[in-house]
Design a protein around this motif. Sequence first.
Motif, mmCIF file in Angstrom:
data_model
loop_
_atom_site.group_PDB
_atom_site.id
_atom_site.type_symbol
_atom_site.label_atom_id
_atom_site.label_comp_id
_atom_site.label_asym_id
_atom_site.label_seq_id
_atom_site.Cartn_x
_atom_site.Cartn_y
_atom_site.Cartn_z
ATOM 1 N N ASP A 1 15.515 -63.362 5.967
ATOM 2 C CA ASP A 1 15.293 -62.379 4.319
ATOM 3 C C ASP A 1 14.221 -62.624 3.045
ATOM 4 O O ASP A 1 14.661 -62.275 2.048
ATOM 5 C CB ASP A 1 16.694 -62.837 3.468
ATOM 6 C CG ASP A 1 17.423 -63.976 3.063
ATOM 7 O OD1 ASP A 1 15.954 -65.123 2.525
ATOM 8 O OD2 ASP A 1 18.261 -64.282 3.170
ATOM 9 N N ASN A 2 12.965 -63.849 4.501
ATOM 10 C CA ASN A 2 11.961 -63.645 2.831
ATOM 11 C C ASN A 2 11.225 -62.531 3.160
ATOM 12 O O ASN A 2 10.823 -62.078 3.796
ATOM 13 C CB ASN A 2 10.814 -64.855 3.545
ATOM 14 C CG ASN A 2 11.028 -66.288 3.147
ATOM 15 O OD1 ASN A 2 12.700 -67.028 3.214
ATOM 16 N ND2 ASN A 2 10.885 -66.987 2.268
ATOM 17 N N TYR A 3 10.044 -62.838 1.627
ATOM 18 C CA TYR A 3 9.383 -61.660 2.201
ATOM 19 C C TYR A 3 7.946 -62.626 1.949
ATOM 20 O O TYR A 3 7.597 -63.675 0.433
ATOM 21 C CB TYR A 3 9.274 -60.615 0.871
ATOM 22 C CG TYR A 3 10.344 -59.189 1.042
ATOM 23 C CD1 TYR A 3 10.159 -58.642 2.248
ATOM 24 C CD2 TYR A 3 11.108 -59.060 -0.200
ATOM 25 C CE1 TYR A 3 11.177 -58.117 2.616
ATOM 26 C CE2 TYR A 3 12.342 -58.273 0.196
ATOM 27 C CZ TYR A 3 12.268 -57.761 1.428
ATOM 28 O OH TYR A 3 13.066 -56.837 1.650
ATOM 29 N N THR B 1 4.239 -70.396 -4.529
ATOM 30 C CA THR B 1 4.358 -70.268 -5.913
ATOM 31 C C THR B 1 5.661 -71.396 -6.476
ATOM 32 O O THR B 1 5.615 -71.969 -6.425
ATOM 33 C CB THR B 1 5.388 -69.093 -5.974
ATOM 34 O OG1 THR B 1 6.695 -69.567 -4.187
ATOM 35 C CG2 THR B 1 5.133 -67.127 -5.680
ATOM 36 N N HIS B 2 5.956 -72.452 -4.719
ATOM 37 C CA HIS B 2 6.434 -73.497 -4.729
ATOM 38 C C HIS B 2 6.769 -74.068 -3.494
ATOM 39 O O HIS B 2 6.181 -73.391 -2.670
ATOM 40 C CB HIS B 2 8.014 -72.936 -5.683
ATOM 41 C CG HIS B 2 9.055 -72.089 -4.831
ATOM 42 N ND1 HIS B 2 8.559 -70.988 -4.222
ATOM 43 C CD2 HIS B 2 10.460 -72.492 -3.944
ATOM 44 C CE1 HIS B 2 10.273 -70.849 -3.547
ATOM 45 N NE2 HIS B 2 10.909 -71.655 -3.420
ATOM 46 N N HIS B 3 6.895 -75.233 -3.403
ATOM 47 C CA HIS B 3 6.970 -75.995 -1.674
ATOM 48 C C HIS B 3 7.942 -76.177 -0.759
ATOM 49 O O HIS B 3 7.812 -76.409 0.269
ATOM 50 C CB HIS B 3 6.841 -77.425 -2.656
ATOM 51 C CG HIS B 3 8.070 -78.214 -2.895
ATOM 52 N ND1 HIS B 3 8.863 -78.146 -4.077
ATOM 53 C CD2 HIS B 3 8.424 -78.902 -2.339
ATOM 54 C CE1 HIS B 3 10.224 -78.241 -3.750
ATOM 55 N NE2 HIS B 3 10.097 -79.086 -2.948
ATOM 56 N N GLY C 1 8.853 -65.812 -6.882
ATOM 57 C CA GLY C 1 8.646 -66.569 -5.380
ATOM 58 C C GLY C 1 10.662 -66.931 -5.844
ATOM 59 O O GLY C 1 10.871 -65.298 -6.130
ATOM 60 N N ASP C 2 11.090 -67.954 -6.574
ATOM 61 C CA ASP C 2 12.416 -67.870 -5.690
ATOM 62 C C ASP C 2 12.905 -68.405 -7.450
ATOM 63 O O ASP C 2 13.861 -68.654 -7.442
ATOM 64 C CB ASP C 2 12.828 -68.968 -5.532
ATOM 65 C CG ASP C 2 12.872 -68.984 -3.799
ATOM 66 O OD1 ASP C 2 12.367 -67.640 -3.595
ATOM 67 O OD2 ASP C 2 12.780 -69.371 -2.745
ATOM 68 N N THR C 3 12.295 -67.677 -8.520
ATOM 69 C CA THR C 3 11.857 -67.624 -10.543
ATOM 70 C C THR C 3 13.388 -66.462 -10.914
ATOM 71 O O THR C 3 14.436 -66.584 -10.799
ATOM 72 C CB THR C 3 11.363 -67.755 -10.916
ATOM 73 O OG1 THR C 3 11.245 -69.776 -10.440
ATOM 74 C CG2 THR C 3 11.643 -68.278 -12.654
HETATM 75 FE FE FE Z 1 13.068 -69.301 -1.129
#
Ligand code: FE
Length: 239
Positions: free
Chosen positions: A11-13, A53-55, A130-132
């Motif tokens: 479910d990632n983009y 955006t992050h690791h 990202g995931d924020t």
């Molecule tokens: Fe994620």
Amino acid sequence: MEIQIIPCLQDNYAYLIIDKTKNIACVIDPSEAKPIIKYLEDKNIHLKYILNTHHHYDHVGGNIELKEKYGASIIGYKGDKDRIPEIDILVNDQDIWHEENFQAKIFHIPGHTLGHICFYFYNEESVFTGDTLFSLGCGKIFEGTYSQMYNSLMKIKALPEKTKVYCGHEYTKQNSKFCIAHDQDNESLKVKIKLIDEKLKKNLPTIPSTIKEELECNIFLKSGTEENFSKLRDLKDNF
Ligand code: FE
Ligand code: ZN
């Protein structure tokens, strides 16, 4: 510039920002290389930059393969230089990253992870969160504090209302259930939920959202105080 949404993993983009005048692109958060390569090869586009955006693995998983194939440079937060695979260019809060015709302002938005950043492509009026910030939700707080996450969301919230929001996951439907449970009379939210259902029925992404829609519908942006935000975040974790 054209922005292409590339579904990855479950479910990632990942997002491609394409400069059609030069047939070059940068990619944001390539979870995996394969679907990115397929798109680029179909359209004969060369990948020049990889922005993370992050690791977390589901945001950097394609870094090494894409760098090897295209010789692309990898951009990430300087504080995460030891956690982002193959990082080349280190950026900091408030930096302007500018290469070729690509221009983005960097915001450090810790909470989900301590090194999380977002990329605000002001010319495209688009932010990659990202995931924020998710559409109708926000990321889990894995490394930071409630206070950090709240302040990070406030930074994103302050962008112009017309800004398009491109987030890391297709979580919108699940998020909408939590929002409506706590905000039952929100007419804008009801309209948005209908649109979400229509898109998902056609197998289309619910992304991008806009800052305006998130201000009206996202319960975490509407929470008003850090205390309310923290309560909602806890409730969501057990929803
Ligand atoms: Fe994620
Ligand atoms: Zn993550």
